[in-house]
Design an enzyme around this catalytic site. Structure first.
Site, mmCIF file in Angstrom:
data_model
loop_
_atom_site.group_PDB
_atom_site.id
_atom_site.type_symbol
_atom_site.label_atom_id
_atom_site.label_comp_id
_atom_site.label_asym_id
_atom_site.label_seq_id
_atom_site.Cartn_x
_atom_site.Cartn_y
_atom_site.Cartn_z
ATOM 1 N N GLU A 108 -35.339 0.960 12.171
ATOM 2 C CA GLU A 108 -35.756 -0.162 11.310
ATOM 3 C C GLU A 108 -34.623 -0.515 10.375
ATOM 4 O O GLU A 108 -33.901 0.370 9.905
ATOM 5 C CB GLU A 108 -36.944 0.200 10.407
ATOM 6 C CG GLU A 108 -38.283 0.226 11.053
ATOM 7 C CD GLU A 108 -39.396 0.605 10.077
ATOM 8 O OE1 GLU A 108 -39.328 0.239 8.888
ATOM 9 O OE2 GLU A 108 -40.333 1.294 10.523
ATOM 10 N N GLU A 159 -41.110 8.145 9.393
ATOM 11 C CA GLU A 159 -40.828 8.401 7.985
ATOM 12 C C GLU A 159 -41.736 9.451 7.339
ATOM 13 O O GLU A 159 -42.468 9.155 6.380
ATOM 14 C CB GLU A 159 -40.942 7.102 7.180
ATOM 15 C CG GLU A 159 -39.972 6.039 7.613
ATOM 16 C CD GLU A 159 -39.984 4.805 6.698
ATOM 17 O OE1 GLU A 159 -40.903 4.684 5.873
ATOM 18 O OE2 GLU A 159 -39.068 3.992 6.801
#
Ligand code: BG6
Length: 476
Positions: free
Chosen positions: A379, A169
């Site tokens: 995720e 991320e």
């Protein structure tokens, strides 16, 4: 020697769960590990609002076998985890810590012994302190330091690890560190640093991908993006323009380099729109061109729902206090756009939308706009407060309901031609949820932090096991 072609030899889909080093390992100063930026922040900053830290976390460092055994028992065939940079290179560069290498060798070997495919992320927010103190991701040497670290990992683990991610991320990490200010080094509404971070993170990633290819490591490598696909409030003005600006803000500085090997075409225009510049070198374009990933990891939690800027100063809305706060998650960027708050959509206690439909929308959008890359959902999960019964068992029906919806939307996207081949639930077990502390729980397995870190599988753990089983039966 294992090969990447072995990964999908007995299964067409990877089903597993995920963690990150700082959030679960603990052992923060054991066996030669260097101090990390998060260690320092949590030990010293007044902005550590819950006064928690990852010193012991879930004690994975000492209990990894038990955790991997539980994955196997739960029908999972893959595990995504990250390596702590400061465990491998305590100063971020230079001297290598053999005990750190040994630890990850043990984890990887145990996974393979149990037929669990290791999926390794090199950087998940935890910068070595020595590098943070030299300016961290704004230091122009950082991309080379990252590449040096990546090469050590490829050399040590590349014979067995076949799925790699460079960085977790880069967008959300830049956002929390420079816009929200809740992650170290806690800058607030700093647009210049927000974009420079993303640029440097993507350049670092591209350098590591280059090294991976040059070293001829057999396997795939990509980046993990938090996909907040942008949706526009139908009442918004200038919808096309708002979409372009917001999509650049949330996605394009990551997705274009990661999937097309270049910077976004609209970068020059956006520099004027947002008022920033990028420090760069002349040969960066060439590095980006060779730094395209083999796949995209997607962390899918929510969308970015926005409209035109109405009025008011730039403001960031965030909620790390959970039920103790009424704040919803969002942003207002003066003169540009702002979050829209849709009353029809449920929200969790931390003010974030619960909207499983966006799994389908986001996957289709990537397929259509970026040439249908291989995707792994790296995720996806749901954070809640939990109360166990007297045996420590948690009936997390709310998680199961949302989990099921997310999975159905993912399989629908797969049926619609999206090349998605894996799913990792966040998280394998309860862990440190960054600045939210420990009571925002995500695990399939409960960790009793006050009682010797006892592991107790939750109802969702058994539910997921059945789901995987049924999927495998129906696709045979
Ligand atoms: C992802 C991160 O953004 O979301 C994880 O990669 C994180 O590290 C997860 O824990 C949940 O977010 P939070 O802020 O609720 O812990």
């Amino acid at each position: 020697m294992r090969k990447y072609s072995d990964v999908f030899s007995d299964t067409d889909f990877l089903w597993g769960s995920a963690t990150a080093a700082y959030q679960c390992e603990g052992a923060w100063n054991e066996d030669g590990k260097g101090e990390g930026e998060w260690d320092y922040f949590n030990h010293h900053s007044v902005l550590n609002i819950h006064n928690e830290d990852g010193d012991e976390a879930s004690d994975f460092y000492h209990r990894y076998k038990e955790d991997i055994d539980l994955m196997v028992e739960g029908g999972q065939n893959t595990y995504r985890f990250s390596i702590s940079w400061a465990r491998i290179l305590p100063n971020g560069t230079g001297e290598i810590n053999q005990k750190g290498i040994d630890f990850y060798n043990n984890v990887i070997n145990y996974c393979l012994e149990k037929n669990v495919e290791p999926n390794v992320t090199l950087f998940h927010y935890d910068l070595p302190l020595k590098l943070a103190a030299q300016g961290g991701w704004l230091n122009n040497k950082i991309t080379d330091y990252f590449d040096e670290y990546a090469k050590v990992c490829f050399k040590e683990f590349g014979d067995r690890v076949k799925i790699w991610a460079t960085i977790n991320e880069p967008r959300y990490y830049s956002y929390c560190s420079n816009i929200v200010g809740n992650y170290p080094p806690n800058r607030y509404a700093d647009i210049q640093s927000y974009f420079q971070y993303q640029y440097n993170l993507m350049l670092a990633s591209a350098k590591a991908v280059n090294s991976f290819k040059q070293m001829k490591v057999d396997g795939i490598i990509g980046i993990v993006h938090d996909n907040g696909s942008v949706e526009i409030d139908p009442t918004a003005e200038n919808q096309e323009e708002i979409f372009k600006i917001a999509d650049f803000f949330y996605n394009r500085m990551i997705l274009v380099p990661a999937l097309e090997g270049k910077l976004p075409d609209e970068l020059e225009e956006m520099k004027k729109t947002f008022n920033f510049m990028i420090y760069h070198s002349d040969n960066d374009a060439e590095i980006f061109s060779k730094g395209k990933g083999d796949y995209l990891g997607l962390n899918l939690y929510n969308r970015q729902y926005v409209k035109h800027w109405e009025n008011g100063e730039t403001e960031i809305f965030h909620n790390n206090k959970g039920a103790d706060s009424m704040s919803l998650e969002g942003i207002r960027l003066k003169g540009l756009f702002e979050s829209s708050f849709d009353k029809e959509v449920r929200r969790n206690k931390w003010g974030r939308e619960i909207n499983p439909r966006v799994m389908h929308t986001a996957l289709l959008e990537i397929k259509e706009r970026y040439g249908n890359p291989l995707i792994l959902i790296a995720e996806n999960g749901h954070g809640i407060y939990e109360t166990p019964d007297e045996n420590g068992y948690v009936e997390d029906d709310e998680r199961i309901e949302i989990f099921n919806e997310f999975l159905e939307y993912m399989l629908k996207a797969k049926a619609d031609g999206v090349n998605v081949k894996g799913y990792y639930h966040w998280a394998t077990m309860d862990l440190y949820s960054w600045i939210n502390g420990y009571e925002k729980r995500y695990g399939l397995v409960r960790v009793d932090f006050k009682n010797d870190f006892k592991r107790i599988p939750k109802k969702s753990y058994y539910w997921y096991k059945d789901f995987i089983n049924n999927y495998s039966k129906n696709t045979k």
